[in-house]
Design a protein around this motif. Structure first.
Motif, PDB file in Angstrom:
ATOM      1  N   THR A 127      46.731  16.435   5.794  1.00 24.51           N
ATOM      2  CA  THR A 127      45.867  15.883   6.832  1.00 24.51           C
ATOM      3  C   THR A 127      44.470  16.452   6.686  1.00 24.51           C
ATOM      4  O   THR A 127      44.272  17.491   6.023  1.00 24.51           O
ATOM      5  CB  THR A 127      46.409  16.188   8.233  1.00 24.51           C
ATOM      6  N   GLU A 128      43.536  15.783   7.264  1.00 22.58           N
ATOM      7  CA  GLU A 128      42.156  16.253   7.272  1.00 22.58           C
ATOM      8  C   GLU A 128      42.120  17.664   7.867  1.00 22.58           C
ATOM      9  O   GLU A 128      42.707  17.920   8.906  1.00 22.58           O
ATOM     10  CB  GLU A 128      41.319  15.290   8.122  1.00 22.58           C
ATOM     11  N   GLY A 129      41.453  18.570   7.189  1.00 14.97           N
ATOM     12  CA  GLY A 129      41.381  19.951   7.652  1.00 14.97           C
ATOM     13  C   GLY A 129      42.351  20.882   6.952  1.00 14.97           C
ATOM     14  O   GLY A 129      42.200  22.103   7.030  1.00 14.97           O
ATOM     15  N   LEU A 130      43.354  20.325   6.267  1.00 13.12           N
ATOM     16  CA  LEU A 130      44.316  21.143   5.533  1.00 13.12           C
ATOM     17  C   LEU A 130      43.785  21.384   4.125  1.00 13.12           C
ATOM     18  O   LEU A 130      43.477  20.441   3.401  1.00 13.12           O
ATOM     19  CB  LEU A 130      45.677  20.443   5.463  1.00 13.12           C
ATOM     20  N   ARG A 131      43.719  22.621   3.730  1.00 16.24           N
ATOM     21  CA  ARG A 131      43.199  22.972   2.410  1.00 16.24           C
ATOM     22  C   ARG A 131      44.359  23.026   1.433  1.00 16.24           C
ATOM     23  O   ARG A 131      45.025  24.038   1.296  1.00 16.24           O
ATOM     24  CB  ARG A 131      42.446  24.299   2.474  1.00 16.24           C
TER      25      ARG A 131
END
Length: 243
Positions: A127-131
Motif C-alpha cells: 500500500t501507499e506508504g509501505l516501504r
C-alpha cells in the motif's frame, strides 16, 4: 486510519476468506461449480464485501456480486477467486485479489493464493506508504526498474501455455515461461521478484489486475494494457491505471 493500518485489516479479511477457498478445494467431491463459475467465489466475495465496507464505506466493485459505484473518491475492486476455471479443473494457483482505488488509481493491493503448487499459502501485498512489498510476514525490497529478459529468469504466463510449449518458449526467450492460473498472482509474484514479467494474451478486467498493479507500483514495476472498451461499470472505471 493510515493506509498501512488499512492494509493490515484488509489482509486479515483476505486470509479469512482464503479459508473458504481452502475448504472448497479439500471437498471430497471437489469444488462446486462448472466452467468459470464456482459457488465459493460468491461466498468469498459476499464475505469480503461486508468486511471491506466496514473498513472503508465507499464504492464497491466485485466480479461476482452487484457493483455499487457512485464516483466516490475510494473504491474497492475485488476478484474473490481469480483463476476459477483452473481451480475447478484441479489446478493450484488461483488467488483472491483485493485493491483499493483512490480517485481511480490503485493505492493498495492484496493478492492471496490459498492453494499453491509450491505448498504453503502465499500472500503478497503493498500500500501507499509501505516501504517495500509485504510477502506473508516478511518485507521485501525488490526493484524492478530496468529489469530485462535474461537467461534464467521467468515470465509468468497462463496455464494454457502448457499446450503450446514450443511457441511460448520461443516468445519468452532468453527467459523461461512459468504457467500459472491467476493473472493477479502472476503480477504479484513479479512484484515480489519471482519473475521479470507477467502476461495475459486474453482480455482482462480490472478485477483481475488492479491489486497486482498496485503491488507492482510498490516494486517499481510497470503495467500495460489497452484501453477498456464498452460502457459497463462506468466504462470499467477506465482511468484507474493512470498511476
Amino acid at each position: 486510519m493510515s493506509y498501512i493500518e488499512t492494509l493490515d485489516r484488509v489482509t486479515e479479511q483476505v486470509l479469512a476468506a482464503g479459508k473458504l477457498i481452502i475448504a472448497e478445494w479439500e471437498r471430497p467431491s471437489g469444488p462446486r461449480g462448472s466452467g468459470d463459475k464456482a459457488a465459493v467465489d460468491i461466498e468469498s466475495e459476499e464475505r469480503l464485501r461486508v468486511a471491506l465496507l466496514k473498513i472503508n464505506r465507499c464504492d464497491f466493485w466485485g466480479e461476482e456480486t452487484e457493483a455499487s459505484l457512485s464516483h466516490a473518491q475510494y473504491c474497492w475492486v475485488v476478484d474473490p477467486n481469480d483463476g476459477t476455471t483452473d481451480f475447478l479443473n484441479g489446478l493450484k494457483g488461483s488467488a483472491i485479489s483485493v485493491a483499493l482505488l483512490r480517485n481511480e488509481v490503485p493505492i493498495l493491493g492484496v493478492v492471496y493464493a490459498p492453494v499453491t503448487l509450491e505448498g504453503p499459502p502465499d500472500c503478497i501485498a503493498w500500500t501507499e506508504g509501505l516501504r517495500g512489498i509485504r510477502r506473508n510476514a516478511e518485507i521485501l525490497q525488490p526493484n524492478l526498474r530496468g529489469a530485462e529478459l535474461e537467461a534464467g529468469c521467468k515470465v509468468m504466463v497462463s496455464t494454457a501455455a502448457v499446450r503450446k510449449q514450443k511457441i511460448n518458449a520461443e516468445l519468452c526467450e532468453p527467459a523461461v515461461f512459468h504457467p500459472m492460473p491467476s493473472i493477479a498472482y502472476r503480477l504479484a509474484r513479479v512484484a515480489a521478484g519471482d519473475a521479470v514479467a507477467a502476461v495475459s494474451v486474453v482480455p482482462v478486467s480490472a478485477h483481475d489486475v488492479a491489486a497486482g498493479h498496485a503491488i507492482l507500483k510498490g516494486a517499481g514495476g510497470n503495467s500495460f494494457r489497452p484501453r477498456w472498451s464498452g460502457d459497463h461499470a462506468l466504462r470499467e472505471r477506465q482511468s484507474w491505471d493512470r498511476g
